[in-house]
Design a protein around this motif. Sequence first.
Motif: not given
Length: 713
Positions: A559-567, A591-595, A597-598, A621-626
């Motif tokens: 969930d890269m759009p959220n991930y980059l706001q959280l880390v 670019m990130f959307s190709y890689f 996990m969601k 957890p929100c990124t892994t749960w996605a």
Amino acid sequence: MYSAGLFVPLHPMNKFVFLLLSFIAVSLHQVDATTTTIWQGYETVNGKEGLGVSLDASYFSNMKVADILRLSFVYTGQADYPQISLRNGMWKDLAATAGTAITEDMTQMDYYANRIMLDDLQQNGLIVTGFGYALTAVDLIDGKGEAGYENTVWIGNTIFLSDWSVTQQLPVTCFADAAMGKVLRLCHQNLRPGAEAILRTPNWNELPGMDKYAQLMGNHTDIAITEEMLEELKKDGCFVQGIAFTLTSVELINEEDISQLQADVPVVNDWIWFAPDEPYFRVNVTNPTTKPVDFDIVLRIADDKMTFYHDYPFPEALAAGESKEFEYSPAEVWEPGFYYTTVMVDGEAVRSFIFGYDATNMVSAPDKQDDFLDFWKTAKAELSQIEGQYTLTEVADYSTAKRKVYLLEMKSVPDGTGEGVVRAYYAEPTAAGTYPAVLHFCAYDSGGGLTIPRGDDNPSQIDIVVSTRGQSINNRPPYTNNYGDWFSYGLGDKDAWYYRGAFMDCLRALDFLSTREKVQPQNIFAEGASQGGAFTIATAALGDGRINAIAPALPFLGDMPNYLQLVVWAGNAVEAQKHILGMSDEEMLAMFSYFDMKNLAPLVTCPVIMDFSLQDSSCPPCTTWAAFNNLGSSEKQYLINPTLGHEIGDSWWPRFTEFFASHLKSDVGGIQNVPVTHQEDTSVYDLHGVRHNGSLSSLPPGIYIQQGRKIVK
């Protein structure tokens, strides 16, 4: 007082760090505040004694604690290290201030008056000096009262970014009243995920007595003053360094002024609830004093980005010596997701943690591009045109009579480094027959030791520990990492980014297994944590159905759009690269959307068990749960670690091993696959008919047959 900066004569760091810190200074504009101009003109300041602007003490007679001294100026740049320096009328450093670097885009600097600074101004006046600017005005701005600043030695608004580049100097004059039995309190706001702080000496060592980073929570963080710390503070003062918060003041308070209540917040329900159940929390409080105490318990609940959400105050009372457990269920309409919670008792933060609500219904829809499938089809086609050239070299120190261990070298897709060779450790049983195989994918290379399978570890299965390009084996002599920081390599270009090649390395290892006669093709499994969790999902998604079941833990790249706001990392690396490349947020996220996990998860159709840690700030957890919620699998399970950060619990290995055992597919002998049990039985055989006497718990790890069942230990 002032925002972060550096006065070179007091703190001789190199020019790079000076320039890095200098841009941080922030000008605050007061709304409806009374402003009094006490000097106006155009005075070039070049640092020579006797030159600058001198203001008599009478100008400050009506100034109060928390009022603002604002300097307006024009940057001239006629100095190696442009900076503002405040002196008193005797040309000594103004108490509780330090030199502040300035840059070309700055026009104002605010200094918040604390009691120490104000006393010096009202007794000795002010001289504004420094280098490389022209002073145009000096204003006093009404701070709207000094209540709450009685113990304050520094006031300001220093914003600590997410890359550890910001420091705030606390000069030695701030600590004139420091003593044993007092506590240094950092007051803060605007906490973001991963907020931390540490105190350092002017020579950049950790302040004695503070041997670890403080995890920030609530409104303030208290640091007990030790004898060694006191000596250093009295001699040189200190610097505050940190990330992801705003420092608003620093106080020196007496230990007896801190709440004497003892409190803890236990884990309930693994800190995860599912509708229609409502979240609830327990707080255990003890009053060890001889007097009754009235106090508040406050639950501060924010979303997982720590945007302020709501405070829930609960007034309580305890008799002298009384202990009590309190339970609360905040009246809130909960949305599926994860929430950051701080519990405060009598003004003191007791515990901060993340909890989840109805996570399986949390929606983070795939955002793949229209050519997503074509992109990976092209990458796999490129890999298929490259001969694997598999080479096995026995590692004698790890081989035994039961299994041979090899260094595996193989060709994968090349990239800009010109290096197309990747490596793995491969362990294969020596006895005749076929065996299940497990792909083990490595976490992001942190410089730790390598995982090398041993011959006797799992004598009834095949293990392959995969090192992707530039990492692990490929980052140890005699091999060289040519990628620098792997995440940053090729960042911004989907065809050149590190993970395009790394995902192909994982598929190449899967290709290798198909060449081995002893591998059961219907029983290939994969597991890994963090980056290894991402590799596990990607291999199952892109592996054309060759994986039987997978066990990703805390998967990266979710969930890269959220991930980059959280880390903190890798968000700061992305921001830096966007600036260098001139890319927009939308272009980088595409670019990130190709890689992500969601986006790969819907392609995973095999059984999955996934491990989550709720307090994980590296792979939140929100990124892994996605990724979990978007899996295409009809069978998926999860394991929750409520208190762990970016780490896996002791129960994970036996849990996913049993999961793999329950999904073994038989091609000979009619052996039925049933869920693993821990039944003790002395009639146990390994997969090749060798009897082991004794209970199952006493046997070495491996795959066994017991009364027609396959059991993995």
